[in-house]
Design a protein around this motif. Structure first.
Motif, mmCIF file in Angstrom:
data_model
loop_
_atom_site.group_PDB
_atom_site.id
_atom_site.type_symbol
_atom_site.label_atom_id
_atom_site.label_comp_id
_atom_site.label_asym_id
_atom_site.label_seq_id
_atom_site.Cartn_x
_atom_site.Cartn_y
_atom_site.Cartn_z
ATOM 1 N N LEU A 25 15.858 13.646 29.779
ATOM 2 C CA LEU A 25 14.547 13.855 30.341
ATOM 3 C C LEU A 25 13.573 13.231 29.479
ATOM 4 C CD1 LEU A 25 15.261 17.890 31.181
ATOM 5 C CD2 LEU A 25 16.151 15.999 32.430
ATOM 6 N N GLY A 63 9.375 16.461 26.017
ATOM 7 C CA GLY A 63 8.387 16.648 24.681
ATOM 8 C C GLY A 63 9.230 15.763 23.567
ATOM 9 N N ARG A 69 15.034 15.015 14.867
ATOM 10 C CA ARG A 69 14.482 15.483 13.487
ATOM 11 C C ARG A 69 15.595 16.233 12.609
ATOM 12 N NH1 ARG A 69 10.735 13.474 14.234
ATOM 13 N NH2 ARG A 69 8.749 13.870 15.340
ATOM 14 N N PHE A 83 4.254 13.277 12.086
ATOM 15 C CA PHE A 83 4.700 12.809 13.321
ATOM 16 C C PHE A 83 3.330 12.934 14.310
ATOM 17 C CE2 PHE A 83 8.522 14.291 10.992
ATOM 18 C CZ PHE A 83 9.065 13.243 11.269
ATOM 19 N N ALA A 113 5.226 18.293 24.277
ATOM 20 C CA ALA A 113 4.342 17.162 24.122
ATOM 21 C C ALA A 113 4.422 16.529 25.561
ATOM 22 C CB ALA A 113 4.616 16.240 23.010
ATOM 23 N N LEU A 141 6.181 26.697 17.273
ATOM 24 C CA LEU A 141 5.170 25.641 17.108
ATOM 25 C C LEU A 141 4.129 25.882 17.858
ATOM 26 C CD1 LEU A 141 7.591 22.445 17.554
ATOM 27 C CD2 LEU A 141 6.554 23.406 15.193
HETATM 28 O O1 T3D Z 1 8.863 17.711 15.496
HETATM 29 C C1 T3D Z 1 7.856 17.325 15.896
HETATM 30 O O2 T3D Z 1 7.506 16.017 16.141
HETATM 31 C C2 T3D Z 1 6.919 18.525 16.503
HETATM 32 C C3 T3D Z 1 6.242 17.992 17.630
HETATM 33 C C4 T3D Z 1 6.646 18.759 18.584
HETATM 34 C C5 T3D Z 1 6.149 18.284 20.102
HETATM 35 C C6 T3D Z 1 7.049 18.989 21.183
HETATM 36 O O3 T3D Z 1 7.405 18.436 22.090
HETATM 37 S S1 T3D Z 1 7.958 20.476 20.872
HETATM 38 C C7 T3D Z 1 8.669 20.762 22.401
HETATM 39 C C8 T3D Z 1 9.970 20.109 22.604
HETATM 40 N N1 T3D Z 1 10.595 20.161 23.716
HETATM 41 C C9 T3D Z 1 11.080 21.287 24.357
HETATM 42 O O4 T3D Z 1 11.225 22.322 23.590
HETATM 43 C C10 T3D Z 1 11.872 21.101 25.658
HETATM 44 C C11 T3D Z 1 13.250 21.494 25.606
HETATM 45 N N2 T3D Z 1 13.852 21.128 26.739
HETATM 46 C C12 T3D Z 1 14.159 22.352 27.815
HETATM 47 O O5 T3D Z 1 13.671 23.659 27.310
HETATM 48 C C13 T3D Z 1 14.918 22.020 28.828
HETATM 49 O O6 T3D Z 1 15.678 21.100 28.777
HETATM 50 C C14 T3D Z 1 13.868 21.832 30.173
HETATM 51 C C15 T3D Z 1 13.224 23.227 30.412
HETATM 52 C C16 T3D Z 1 12.776 20.800 29.585
HETATM 53 C C17 T3D Z 1 14.643 21.170 31.383
HETATM 54 O O7 T3D Z 1 15.770 22.203 31.630
HETATM 55 P P1 T3D Z 1 16.982 21.774 32.481
HETATM 56 O O8 T3D Z 1 17.943 22.942 32.545
HETATM 57 O O9 T3D Z 1 16.438 21.266 33.701
HETATM 58 O O10 T3D Z 1 17.902 20.354 31.887
HETATM 59 P P2 T3D Z 1 18.718 20.508 30.538
HETATM 60 O O11 T3D Z 1 20.083 20.477 30.812
HETATM 61 O O12 T3D Z 1 18.193 21.379 29.432
HETATM 62 O O13 T3D Z 1 18.265 19.094 29.952
HETATM 63 C C18 T3D Z 1 19.096 17.981 30.475
HETATM 64 C C19 T3D Z 1 19.654 17.100 29.183
HETATM 65 O O14 T3D Z 1 18.493 16.873 28.430
HETATM 66 C C20 T3D Z 1 20.234 18.130 28.080
HETATM 67 O O15 T3D Z 1 21.326 17.345 27.712
HETATM 68 P P3 T3D Z 1 22.988 17.510 28.082
HETATM 69 O O16 T3D Z 1 23.384 19.173 27.746
HETATM 70 O O17 T3D Z 1 23.109 17.154 29.450
HETATM 71 O O18 T3D Z 1 23.799 16.666 27.061
HETATM 72 C C21 T3D Z 1 19.614 18.604 27.111
HETATM 73 O O19 T3D Z 1 19.954 18.803 25.801
HETATM 74 C C22 T3D Z 1 18.554 17.301 26.938
HETATM 75 N N3 T3D Z 1 17.108 17.601 26.526
HETATM 76 C C23 T3D Z 1 16.204 18.215 27.193
HETATM 77 N N4 T3D Z 1 15.004 18.487 26.794
HETATM 78 C C24 T3D Z 1 15.463 17.746 25.220
HETATM 79 C C25 T3D Z 1 16.789 17.376 25.307
HETATM 80 N N5 T3D Z 1 17.400 16.517 24.300
HETATM 81 C C26 T3D Z 1 16.331 16.485 23.164
HETATM 82 N N6 T3D Z 1 15.256 16.755 23.220
HETATM 83 C C27 T3D Z 1 14.443 17.377 24.348
HETATM 84 N N7 T3D Z 1 13.366 17.756 23.972
#
Ligand code: T3D
Length: 262
Positions: A25, A63, A69, A83, A113, A141
């Motif tokens: 994503l 994000g 990490r 970062f 982010a 966070l």
């Molecule tokens: O460390 C620092 O630098 C501090 C700074 C931090 C800044 C930030 O941005 S913190 C916030 C980080 N992001 C999140 O917490 C969002 C995490 N993702 C989600 O909550 C969900 O994926 C979504 C709500 C965005 C979407 O959900 P959904 O059900 O539509 O999709 P999914 O199945 O969860 O995701 C699809 C794939 O993308 C999945 O991989 P897979 O299972 O098919 O192998 C998922 O793990 C991957 N993915 C989604 N978001 C991230 C990610 N992989 C790595 N990092 C992600 N952020």
């Protein structure tokens, strides 16, 4: 197939920049940050008059890549400041400080982010199926990438606090109704609408649009008197552009203007 995490395509006066990690994503990694900064800086250096940013696949940007990490060992204190200081903050500053208009086409989820990145654009369009999530609280966070600054200014403190503290998704239509974004389009219409808008911005008076950015950004901290002085000074600069002369001349001659961006 390309292993580039960011794609950059030049059009007539404008650039389309696409985050390209669709299976994640379009989550941010170090490589994606570097390529995104290079793409934005490259477009600006090559006289882009407007820039469109979007995401490949079904997401806009999830994000920070949470698999990038190394988690701290017990007792270890990681320095997340590093970062933000070296990646997110320069990206948001670049987008806000450039005088080139930036459009974001939010084609799917914009989380963490990724939401701050979208909202750093000047005009934000979204697909009807897109969602906006301040997901940080779920990770312990605080919202970053400028979110604690821009979200309350766009939607007010009550909605900003609830979004930040609950991490609940907000639909594109709700985001539009709240004023978080400009407009929502049916999913299959989004990119055509975004490209039309970006091309239109690229054919407008570029210096004037840049000074509009400057005036609106300054209004965030100016009182009315300082802002009136600033408007006077910016209008002075606009009056020296060829596009000002062309705009008024075209109006008088009842024809479409041909702005050159100077
Ligand atoms: O460390 C620092 O630098 C501090 C700074 C931090 C800044 C930030 O941005 S913190 C916030 C980080 N992001 C999140 O917490 C969002 C995490 N993702 C989600 O909550 C969900 O994926 C979504 C709500 C965005 C979407 O959900 P959904 O059900 O539509 O999709 P999914 O199945 O969860 O995701 C699809 C794939 O993308 C999945 O991989 P897979 O299972 O098919 O192998 C998922 O793990 C991957 N993915 C989604 N978001 C991230 C990610 N992989 C790595 N990092 C992600 N952020």
């Amino acid at each position: 197939m390309t292993d580039k995490t960011v794609l950059s395509e030049r059009h007539d006066g404008w650039w389309e920049i696409t985050l390209n990690r669709p299976d994640r994503l379009n989550a941010f990694t170090g490589d994606l940050h570097a390529e995104l900064r290079a793409a934005l800086e490259g477009a600006i250096a090559q006289d882009a008059r407007a820039i469109l940013v979007t995401g490949a696949g079904r997401g806009f940007c999830a994000g920070q890549d949470l698999t990038e990490r190394k988690l701290p060992e017990p007792g270890e204190k990681p320095d997340l400041r590093h970062f933000l200081q070296t990646r997110y903050n320069p990206l948001i500053r670049l987008m806000r400080e450039t005088r080139i208009p930036i459009v974001a086409a939010v084609n799917g989820v914009a989380a963490g982010a990724g939401m701050g990145f979208a909202l750093a654009a000047d005009i934000v369009l979204a697909a009807r199926s897109a969602t906006f999530i301040q997901s940080f609280a779920k990770l312990g966070l605080v919202p970053d990438a400028g979110s604690t600054w821009i979200v309350p200014r766009l939607v007010g403190p009550a909605r900003a606090r609830a979004m930040a503290m609950t991490a609940e998704p907000v639909s594109a239509e709700q985001a539009e109704a709240w004023g978080l974004i400009w407009k929502t389009f049916d999913d299959d219409k989004l990119m055509a609408e975004a490209r039309t808008l970006t091309a239109r911005l690229a054919s407008m008076p570029t210096v004037g649009l840049g000074l509009i950015k400057q005036a609106l950004d300054a209004s965030e901290h100016n009182d009315l008197n300082r802002q009136l002085d600033l408007e006077r000074d910016l209008q002075y600069q606009c009056g020296h552009t060829a596009d000002y002369v062309e705009g008024v001349t075209a109006f008088r001659e009842k024809r479409d203007p041909k702005f050159r961006g100077e």
